[in-house]
Every structure is written in structure tokens, then in C-alpha cells.
Write a protein that holds these residues in place. Sequence first.
Motif, mmCIF file in Angstrom:
data_model
loop_
_atom_site.group_PDB
_atom_site.id
_atom_site.type_symbol
_atom_site.label_atom_id
_atom_site.label_comp_id
_atom_site.label_asym_id
_atom_site.label_seq_id
_atom_site.Cartn_x
_atom_site.Cartn_y
_atom_site.Cartn_z
ATOM 1 N N ASN A 60 -5.324 -4.237 -13.331
ATOM 2 C CA ASN A 60 -6.234 -3.477 -12.475
ATOM 3 C C ASN A 60 -5.509 -2.535 -11.521
ATOM 4 O OD1 ASN A 60 -5.310 -5.916 -11.169
ATOM 5 N ND2 ASN A 60 -6.720 -5.474 -9.491
ATOM 6 N N LEU A 61 -4.170 -2.584 -11.531
ATOM 7 C CA LEU A 61 -3.384 -1.740 -10.626
ATOM 8 C C LEU A 61 -2.566 -0.681 -11.352
ATOM 9 C CD1 LEU A 61 -2.004 -4.511 -8.217
ATOM 10 C CD2 LEU A 61 -3.908 -2.935 -7.779
ATOM 11 N N ASN B 168 6.227 11.600 -6.946
ATOM 12 C CA ASN B 168 5.537 12.079 -8.137
ATOM 13 C C ASN B 168 6.272 11.512 -9.341
ATOM 14 O OD1 ASN B 168 7.825 13.879 -8.653
ATOM 15 N ND2 ASN B 168 6.986 15.117 -6.978
ATOM 16 N N LYS C 125 1.353 12.646 -7.587
ATOM 17 C CA LYS C 125 0.833 11.332 -7.186
ATOM 18 C C LYS C 125 1.993 10.355 -7.012
ATOM 19 C CE LYS C 125 -2.056 7.587 -9.031
ATOM 20 N NZ LYS C 125 -0.950 6.628 -9.240
ATOM 21 N N SER D 21 6.355 3.618 -14.730
ATOM 22 C CA SER D 21 5.743 2.574 -15.538
ATOM 23 C C SER D 21 6.312 2.588 -16.950
ATOM 24 C CB SER D 21 4.224 2.769 -15.604
ATOM 25 O OG SER D 21 3.652 1.888 -16.549
ATOM 26 N N GLY E 78 4.109 6.895 -6.740
ATOM 27 C CA GLY E 78 3.965 5.625 -7.439
ATOM 28 C C GLY E 78 5.236 5.210 -8.147
ATOM 29 N N ALA F 103 -3.216 2.005 -13.088
ATOM 30 C CA ALA F 103 -3.576 3.398 -12.837
ATOM 31 C C ALA F 103 -3.199 3.835 -11.426
ATOM 32 C CB ALA F 103 -5.074 3.604 -13.065
ATOM 33 N N SER F 104 -3.474 2.991 -10.434
ATOM 34 C CA SER F 104 -3.229 3.395 -9.047
ATOM 35 C C SER F 104 -1.756 3.313 -8.666
ATOM 36 C CB SER F 104 -4.068 2.545 -8.090
ATOM 37 O OG SER F 104 -3.758 1.174 -8.222
ATOM 38 N N TRP F 105 -0.998 2.444 -9.312
ATOM 39 C CA TRP F 105 0.407 2.268 -8.955
ATOM 40 C C TRP F 105 1.357 3.189 -9.723
ATOM 41 C CZ3 TRP F 105 2.539 -3.223 -7.617
ATOM 42 C CH2 TRP F 105 1.778 -3.790 -6.586
ATOM 43 N N THR F 106 0.921 3.748 -10.822
ATOM 44 C CA THR F 106 1.808 4.563 -11.660
ATOM 45 C C THR F 106 1.921 5.975 -11.118
ATOM 46 O OG1 THR F 106 1.250 3.264 -13.628
ATOM 47 C CG2 THR F 106 2.201 5.447 -13.988
ATOM 48 N N GLY G 151 0.785 -1.224 0.000
ATOM 49 C CA GLY G 151 0.000 0.000 0.000
ATOM 50 C C GLY G 151 0.818 1.274 0.000
ATOM 51 N N LEU G 152 0.088 2.383 -0.108
ATOM 52 C CA LEU G 152 0.725 3.684 -0.239
ATOM 53 C C LEU G 152 1.511 4.073 1.007
ATOM 54 C CD1 LEU G 152 1.159 6.220 -1.918
ATOM 55 C CD2 LEU G 152 -0.997 7.120 -0.995
#
Length: 224
Positions: free
Chosen positions: A62-63, A33, A73, A78, A75, A65-68, A9-10
Motif C-alpha cells: 500500500n506504500l 526525484n 517526486k 524501487s 522517494g 506508489a507513494s514511497w517510490t 513521512g516526506l
Amino acid sequence: ANNHGMDYGLTSFLDTLRYAKRYHFPLVGGGRNAAQAYAPYRVTIKGQRIAILGATQVIDSNLIASWTAGAGKPGLASAYQVGRLTAAVRAARKVSDTVVVYLHFGTEQLSCPTSAQYDITRKLIAAGADIVVGSHAHRLQGAGRRGRAFVDYGLGNFVWYSQNSVESITTGVLKVTVTGRRIDGYKWVPARLVGGSPTPLGGSARSAALASWRGLRGCTNLSR
């Protein structure tokens, strides 16, 4: 940057970044970022300015978008964002003598690179990368020259608990000698995982491992 980079997690990811900064531990492939995530680690050795970038082309769909990493933001860098990665390589090229890209890419259990590996490697070299190396397949893949650049598609496991196949315990250290953009030479130092840790090989076992490693080049379109 890899397909486990944000498993916890973050909060834990930000912990990693914070402690790495506190103890001056170099990281590539992740940040608070996108600018940080795609930024290279820079070091000067014997007057040679070396830039090392890291990115992953393996993230569950499925990850992605949230992991990049993005603007503001946290992450990972990628490699699915090819334009962003090649731009980072071009920027590093302008102020570096040698540019190295380490990628998490390929398909598990394959000893030959995939078309996706071929494609992104070609684009990174065109953008200015001198050395492209990677991992993820959990076994060795081939290495050699592509034009003036050097490529190793798969370094295999290095510290790894699974002992379920010969391929999973076959490992080693890659040594590349470079002056600026010139690849002066490279060699593979073969080893075998014993109790999860690498142990260098000698004698006939070393010779056989080297022959096997060289043979992997056959499906890479790379030259010696």
C-alpha cells in the motif's frame, strides 16, 4: 532504500536529504526525484572508478506508489521498477570500472534466497553489475560467484537490538577485492552481536562461524 526509508513521512525524508547534502554524506537509493534516487555514488580508488547503487525490493504494497521516487517526486529507488534499475546499472557500466548494487530484498527469517532474489540478481548482472549484495532477512544468506560476478544474498544484522536467536546475532564483515570487472577474491570476517554491536570472533568460534557461512552457499546456486 529500504522498507523503513520513509517511516517518518516526506518532511523527515527531505530533512535527511538536506542534511546529507550539507555535510557531504553520501547516500544511495533515495532522492528528490527518480534521477537522484537511482543515481550511483561514485568514487575513484587507486585509479578504479567505482559506482554503487542502492534500491529496495521490500515496500509494503500500500506504500509502493507513494514511497517510490518519480519525475519531480521525492522517494526511494524501487527495485520493483526493474527496468528503471537495470537502466541505471547499464548507464553506470559505461563510465565505471566496477559496478556494485546494494539491495534491500528477500524474506525475513529465511537463510536461503527467494526466487525473486534470484531473478533480480540475474537481471542486474546481465545489465552489468559486478557485485550484488543485500540484506533484509535479519540473518545471513549465502554468497559466492555467479559467472564473473560476485553475489551475497544476505549480510544479516550488523547493529541490532534483538537477541532472540543465534541467527539474529550472527554477523560479520564482507571483504571483496576487485580490479575492474575481475573479482580477485573475497572473504568473510565473522562476528557476533554483543549488546547490539558487532564483536569479531576468534579461535574455534571463528572457525565454526566461517564453516557455517560457507555452508549457506548450498541453496544459492552460486559457486565458490
